[in-house]
Design a protein around this motif. Structure first.
Motif, mmCIF file in Angstrom:
data_model
loop_
_atom_site.group_PDB
_atom_site.id
_atom_site.type_symbol
_atom_site.label_atom_id
_atom_site.label_comp_id
_atom_site.label_asym_id
_atom_site.label_seq_id
_atom_site.Cartn_x
_atom_site.Cartn_y
_atom_site.Cartn_z
ATOM 1 N N UNK A 7 84.511 55.285 38.160
ATOM 2 C CA UNK A 7 83.488 54.908 38.892
ATOM 3 C C UNK A 7 83.633 53.620 39.809
ATOM 4 N N UNK A 8 83.303 53.477 40.709
ATOM 5 C CA UNK A 8 83.491 52.284 41.541
ATOM 6 C C UNK A 8 82.084 52.011 42.476
ATOM 7 N N UNK A 9 82.062 50.762 42.613
ATOM 8 C CA UNK A 9 81.277 50.123 43.659
ATOM 9 C C UNK A 9 81.983 49.924 44.810
ATOM 10 N N UNK A 10 81.325 50.650 45.946
ATOM 11 C CA UNK A 10 82.274 50.567 47.434
ATOM 12 C C UNK A 10 81.345 49.976 48.585
ATOM 13 N N UNK A 11 82.066 49.211 49.129
ATOM 14 C CA UNK A 11 81.372 48.742 50.341
ATOM 15 C C UNK A 11 82.185 49.273 51.717
ATOM 16 N N UNK A 12 81.502 50.044 52.342
ATOM 17 C CA UNK A 12 82.103 50.665 53.593
ATOM 18 C C UNK A 12 81.883 49.880 54.786
ATOM 19 N N UNK A 13 82.944 49.455 55.312
ATOM 20 C CA UNK A 13 82.779 48.450 56.410
ATOM 21 C C UNK A 13 82.225 49.238 57.769
ATOM 22 N N UNK A 14 81.330 48.658 58.519
ATOM 23 C CA UNK A 14 80.712 49.104 59.734
ATOM 24 C C UNK A 14 81.913 49.085 60.678
ATOM 25 N N UNK A 15 81.867 50.074 61.760
ATOM 26 C CA UNK A 15 82.746 50.160 62.738
ATOM 27 C C UNK A 15 83.196 49.207 63.692
ATOM 28 N N UNK A 16 82.255 48.145 63.789
ATOM 29 C CA UNK A 16 82.426 46.943 64.358
ATOM 30 C C UNK A 16 83.461 46.143 63.391
ATOM 31 N N UNK A 17 83.791 46.211 62.398
ATOM 32 C CA UNK A 17 84.746 45.476 61.508
ATOM 33 C C UNK A 17 86.116 46.416 61.197
ATOM 34 N N UNK A 18 86.082 47.690 61.921
ATOM 35 C CA UNK A 18 87.056 48.406 61.679
ATOM 36 C C UNK A 18 87.077 49.790 60.543
ATOM 37 N N UNK A 19 85.794 49.895 60.176
ATOM 38 C CA UNK A 19 85.198 50.913 59.491
ATOM 39 C C UNK A 19 85.160 52.245 60.088
ATOM 40 N N UNK A 20 84.759 53.363 59.478
ATOM 41 C CA UNK A 20 84.232 54.422 60.142
ATOM 42 C C UNK A 20 82.997 54.398 60.482
ATOM 43 N N UNK A 21 82.411 55.158 61.630
ATOM 44 C CA UNK A 21 81.260 55.345 62.203
ATOM 45 C C UNK A 21 80.168 55.952 61.430
ATOM 46 N N UNK A 22 80.483 56.478 60.122
ATOM 47 C CA UNK A 22 79.715 57.022 59.225
ATOM 48 C C UNK A 22 80.154 57.099 57.816
ATOM 49 N N UNK A 23 79.192 57.055 56.752
ATOM 50 C CA UNK A 23 79.851 57.153 55.448
ATOM 51 C C UNK A 23 80.242 58.590 55.180
ATOM 52 N N UNK A 24 81.246 58.980 54.575
ATOM 53 C CA UNK A 24 81.618 60.255 54.228
ATOM 54 C C UNK A 24 80.728 60.831 53.231
ATOM 55 N N UNK A 25 80.346 61.968 53.113
ATOM 56 C CA UNK A 25 79.489 62.620 51.896
ATOM 57 C C UNK A 25 80.380 62.846 50.593
ATOM 58 N N UNK A 26 80.041 62.145 49.600
ATOM 59 C CA UNK A 26 80.635 62.146 48.347
ATOM 60 C C UNK A 26 80.513 63.605 47.588
ATOM 61 N N UNK A 27 79.424 64.115 47.907
ATOM 62 C CA UNK A 27 78.910 65.468 47.080
ATOM 63 C C UNK A 27 79.878 66.440 47.517
#
Length: 125
Positions: A7-27
């Motif tokens: 179990x982890x706490x995760x910060x998804x980078x915004x696309x402006x910082x090289x991240x994805x355009x949307x957070x994937x569904x964990x479910x």
């Protein structure tokens, strides 16, 4: 039943910082990135890198990147890969190929068949 997980706490980078355009569904259980512990080189330049395959199996629904969420991740290849580095307090990068798209910290390690201590991770998923 899933195998060992974290179990982890995760910060998804915004696309402006090289991240994805949307957070994937964990479910859905369809999101299977790699984790690289901090200290490992996610670019592979130094050759000091272990890509640890995981599957997001439960977690907070996030309505966008640039936010923190708590997620449970199955350790996919635990029978043949050493995941011992993923212990509570360890920081990691979430990578898609060589690209870092999120950062996180392990808050709990769950051995085979055990339930997560926090209902927000939907341990029965």
């Amino acid at each position: 039943m899933i195998g060992p997980s974290i179990v982890a706490v995760v910060y998804f980078l915004p696309s402006s910082e090289g991240g994805r355009p949307a957070v994937p569904s964990a479910a859905s259980g369809d999101y299977m990135p790699h984790l690289v512990t901090v200290g490992g080189d996610p670019t592979g330049v130094t050759g000091n890198i272990d890509y640890l395959g995981v599957r997001f199996v439960a977690g907070d629904p996030l309505d966008g990147t640039g936010r923190y969420g708590r997620f449970r991740m199955q350790l996919l290849y635990y029978a043949t890969i050493d995941y011992s580095a993923l212990q509570p307090g360890v920081e990691f990068h979430v990578c898609e190929g060589g690209r870092v798209i999120a950062h996180g910290v392990v808050v709990e390690r769950i051995e085979h068949g055990a339930a997560a201590s926090d209902d927000s991770t939907n341990a029965d998923a």
